[in-house]
Design an enzyme around this catalytic site. Structure first.
Site, mmCIF file in Angstrom:
data_model
loop_
_atom_site.group_PDB
_atom_site.id
_atom_site.type_symbol
_atom_site.label_atom_id
_atom_site.label_comp_id
_atom_site.label_asym_id
_atom_site.label_seq_id
_atom_site.Cartn_x
_atom_site.Cartn_y
_atom_site.Cartn_z
ATOM 1 N N GLY A 1 1.498 2.943 -2.626
ATOM 2 C CA GLY A 1 1.042 3.824 -3.712
ATOM 3 C C GLY A 1 1.525 3.319 -5.072
ATOM 4 O O GLY A 1 1.640 4.094 -6.025
ATOM 5 N N LYS A 2 1.791 2.015 -5.145
ATOM 6 C CA LYS A 2 2.330 1.422 -6.383
ATOM 7 C C LYS A 2 1.400 1.663 -7.576
ATOM 8 O O LYS A 2 1.851 2.018 -8.661
ATOM 9 C CB LYS A 2 2.548 -0.097 -6.199
ATOM 10 C CG LYS A 2 3.523 -0.438 -5.081
ATOM 11 C CD LYS A 2 3.634 -1.934 -4.872
ATOM 12 C CE LYS A 2 2.394 -2.576 -4.282
ATOM 13 N NZ LYS A 2 2.064 -2.170 -2.906
ATOM 14 N N ASP B 1 0.804 -1.222 0.000
ATOM 15 C CA ASP B 1 0.000 0.000 0.000
ATOM 16 C C ASP B 1 0.839 1.274 0.000
ATOM 17 O O ASP B 1 0.445 2.298 0.565
ATOM 18 C CB ASP B 1 -0.974 0.011 1.204
ATOM 19 C CG ASP B 1 -1.868 -1.215 1.208
ATOM 20 O OD1 ASP B 1 -2.181 -1.696 0.108
ATOM 21 O OD2 ASP B 1 -2.243 -1.678 2.303
ATOM 22 N N GLY C 1 -4.502 -4.505 -3.711
ATOM 23 C CA GLY C 1 -5.481 -3.482 -4.068
ATOM 24 C C GLY C 1 -4.681 -2.273 -4.507
ATOM 25 O O GLY C 1 -4.060 -1.609 -3.686
ATOM 26 N N HIS C 2 -4.610 -2.033 -5.790
ATOM 27 C CA HIS C 2 -3.806 -0.935 -6.324
ATOM 28 C C HIS C 2 -4.733 0.172 -6.809
ATOM 29 O O HIS C 2 -5.494 -0.013 -7.750
ATOM 30 C CB HIS C 2 -2.914 -1.442 -7.467
ATOM 31 C CG HIS C 2 -1.864 -2.416 -7.001
ATOM 32 N ND1 HIS C 2 -0.915 -2.958 -7.823
ATOM 33 C CD2 HIS C 2 -1.620 -2.924 -5.766
ATOM 34 C CE1 HIS C 2 -0.135 -3.758 -7.114
ATOM 35 N NE2 HIS C 2 -0.538 -3.760 -5.867
ATOM 36 N N GLY D 1 -0.372 13.487 -3.832
ATOM 37 C CA GLY D 1 -1.817 13.272 -3.733
ATOM 38 C C GLY D 1 -2.190 12.058 -4.561
ATOM 39 O O GLY D 1 -1.369 11.572 -5.356
ATOM 40 N N LYS E 1 2.826 10.163 -0.417
ATOM 41 C CA LYS E 1 1.987 10.504 0.726
ATOM 42 C C LYS E 1 2.635 11.387 1.803
ATOM 43 O O LYS E 1 2.137 11.459 2.921
ATOM 44 C CB LYS E 1 1.390 9.239 1.342
ATOM 45 C CG LYS E 1 0.567 8.421 0.333
ATOM 46 C CD LYS E 1 -0.304 7.362 0.963
ATOM 47 C CE LYS E 1 -1.619 7.884 1.472
ATOM 48 N NZ LYS E 1 -2.614 6.827 1.684
ATOM 49 N N GLN F 1 1.996 -6.223 -3.022
ATOM 50 C CA GLN F 1 2.425 -6.281 -1.623
ATOM 51 C C GLN F 1 3.702 -5.446 -1.454
ATOM 52 O O GLN F 1 3.881 -4.492 -2.183
ATOM 53 C CB GLN F 1 2.646 -7.736 -1.159
ATOM 54 C CG GLN F 1 1.348 -8.532 -0.999
ATOM 55 C CD GLN F 1 0.756 -9.023 -2.303
ATOM 56 O OE1 GLN F 1 1.419 -9.712 -3.062
ATOM 57 N NE2 GLN F 1 -0.480 -8.667 -2.567
#
Ligand code: GDP
Ligand code: IMO
Ligand code: MG
Length: 423
Positions: free
Chosen positions: A15-16, A13, A40-41, A413, A331, A224
């Site tokens: 931000g890939k 997670d 979950g991308h 962002g 982020k 991952q």
């Protein structure tokens, strides 16, 4: 041309998805090499957020090829849903998405075995996404798996019957309550196989090596993160695949000497979903602030992500394992209003301090922090690195100095446009 690899340097997670989407215009092909619907991308453009689980994050660029590699595990039902969503948007993924014949399939029973094993672990549970990842890779390694190429083979139903019996025997032996609607679930699964068959099924190792030989640019997209890797992560609280750069070679069929840039995605703080050690975790209001400001809730399961400060011990370890050539920082904007920001530079274990990531990461670790003054400005308003606040630049310079790796891009962002590329 060499294969470039993009992957997460933390617990996933990072931000890939967003960064792959931003980089896709510079590539011809985007290929996922491991993981499955546990991923979950997210990526965002024109004010709409999209979350992909199995499909590579280059799919929103219709002129680019996307490949699901042999190292990926596919849940046909999730795949079908993702395809339907894309087609609803007017995209034609059958034209630019190819699937490896060697990718393994997740059966509904794999998900039930996942749930059964997690329940048996009780307090020690991994916090799996329960998407059937562990049991599917277990079957693969046990030479028992069910691959995409099996779908069209004449002995398809015989092979299916053998695996189905093995799984249900195991579940019954463990007194797992088999679902009443098993027929419905499997009907849906069989039906979804037809969606897979609408796509070009490829020998991805030949396809990708041919692209590279023809001078095409290929980007391998990891899922991952390094600290969830089966070998180098915080075992046993890891996923069941090789999430590190070496996994791109085995997950796509590209030789190590044919790899090029390794782009490591690093979030300006750490998050982790599920159980397992997390040395810099913040269980206070700062952790809560990171979670709320950063919308740190899982893209796949919706679970609240655990949050903590950036961990340089873990980051340097990840850089070494992956041979990271450049980093993308994401982020940092989440901390725009923070008075102070901390970075962990060393671990104190007992009386000793170390900058090495221990095998027994669950030992009692006290992070040693360096404190930075917050920049207190809205990073996302800037388009050029030069114009970013000095305090932020000092923070970036410190990470680069400590790791010896340049931060080439800064994401400010979730939207495509909120990206600063450094010269
Ligand atoms: P992935 O699994 O590495 O692709 O990351 P996820 O998509 O699961 O989680 C990253 C989350 O942060 C998503 O909701 C993104 O939309 C969002 N995001 C990505 N980059 C940035 C960024 O630079 N700033 C902010 N505020 N959000 C971001
Ligand atoms: P992306 O690609 C964050 C975590 C789960 C659990 C452990 C094992 O979006 O970064 P599994 O379902 O693989 O058996 O779960 O790994 N996990 C992730 N955490 N991001 C992910 O993917 C993850 N995929 C798995 O929460 O702790
Ligand atoms: Mg994710």
């Amino acid at each position: 041309m060499k294969l470039d690899i993009l992957l997460g340097l933390q617990w996933g997670d990072e931000g890939k998805g967003k960064v792959v989407d931003v980089l896709t215009p510079h590539y011809d092909v985007i290929a996922r090499f491991q993981g499955g619907p546990n991923a979950g991308h997210s990526l965002e453009f024109n004010g709409i957020k999209h979350v992909l689980h199995i499909i590579p994050s280059g799919i929103f660029h219709p002129d680019k090829i996307n490949i699901i590699g042999n190292g990926v595990v596919i849940d046909p039902v999730t795949f079908k849903k993702e395809i339907e969503a894309l087609e609803k948007m007017g995209l034609h993924p059958t034209e630019n998405l190819f699937i490896s014949k060697k990718a393994h399939l997740i059966l509904p029973t794999h998900k039930w075995i996942d749930a059964m094993l997690e329940a048996q672990k009780g307090e020690e549970k991994i916090g799996s996404t329960l998407k059937g990842i562990g049991p599917t890779y277990t079957d693969k390694i046990a030479r028992n798996g069910f691959r995409v190429c099996n779908i069209t083979a004449p002995d398809f139903l015989d092979k299916f019957a053998v695996i189905f019996k093995q799984h249900t025997d195991l579940l019954i032996k463990n007194a797992y309550q088999l679902q009443d609607d098993m027929t419905t679930v499997f009907t849906e699964w069989f039906d979804a196989l037809q969606t897979i068959l609408r796509f070009k099924l490829i020998d991805n190792e030949y396809e990708i090596n041919d692209y590279l030989k023809a001078g095409k640019k290929v980007l391998a997209e990891g899922a991952q993160g390094t600290l969830l890797d089966i070998d180098f992560g915080s075992y046993p609280f890891v996923t069941s695949s090789t999430t590190v750069a070496a996994g791109a070679c085995t997950g796509l069929g590209v030789a190590p000497n044919q790899t090029g840039r390794v782009i490591g995605i690093v979030k300006a703080y750490c998050t982790r979903v599920g159980s397992g050690p997390f040395p810099t975790e913040l269980l206070d209001e700062t952790g809560e602030l990171l979670r709320t400001q950063g919308h740190e809730f899982g893209s796949t399961t919706g679970r609240a992500r655990r949050c903590g400060w950036l961990d340089l011990v873990a980051l340097k370890y990840a850089i070494m394992i992956n041979g990271v050539t450049e980093m993308v920082l994401t982020k940092a904007d989440v901390m725009d209003n923070f008075e102070t920001i901390k970075i962990c530079t060393e671990y104190q274990i007992g009386k000793e301090t170390t900058d090495r990531f221990p095998a027994e990461i669950d030992t009692e670790i006290t992070p040693v922090y360096k404190e930075f003054k917050g920049w207190k400005e809205n990073l996302s308003l800037e388009k050029y690195y030069e114009n970013l606040p000095q305090a932020f630049k000092e923070y970036v310079a410190f990470i680069e100095k400590e790791t010896g790796v340049a931060i080439r891009m800064i994401s400010t962002g979730p939207d495509r446009s909120q990206t600063i590329i450094r010269a």
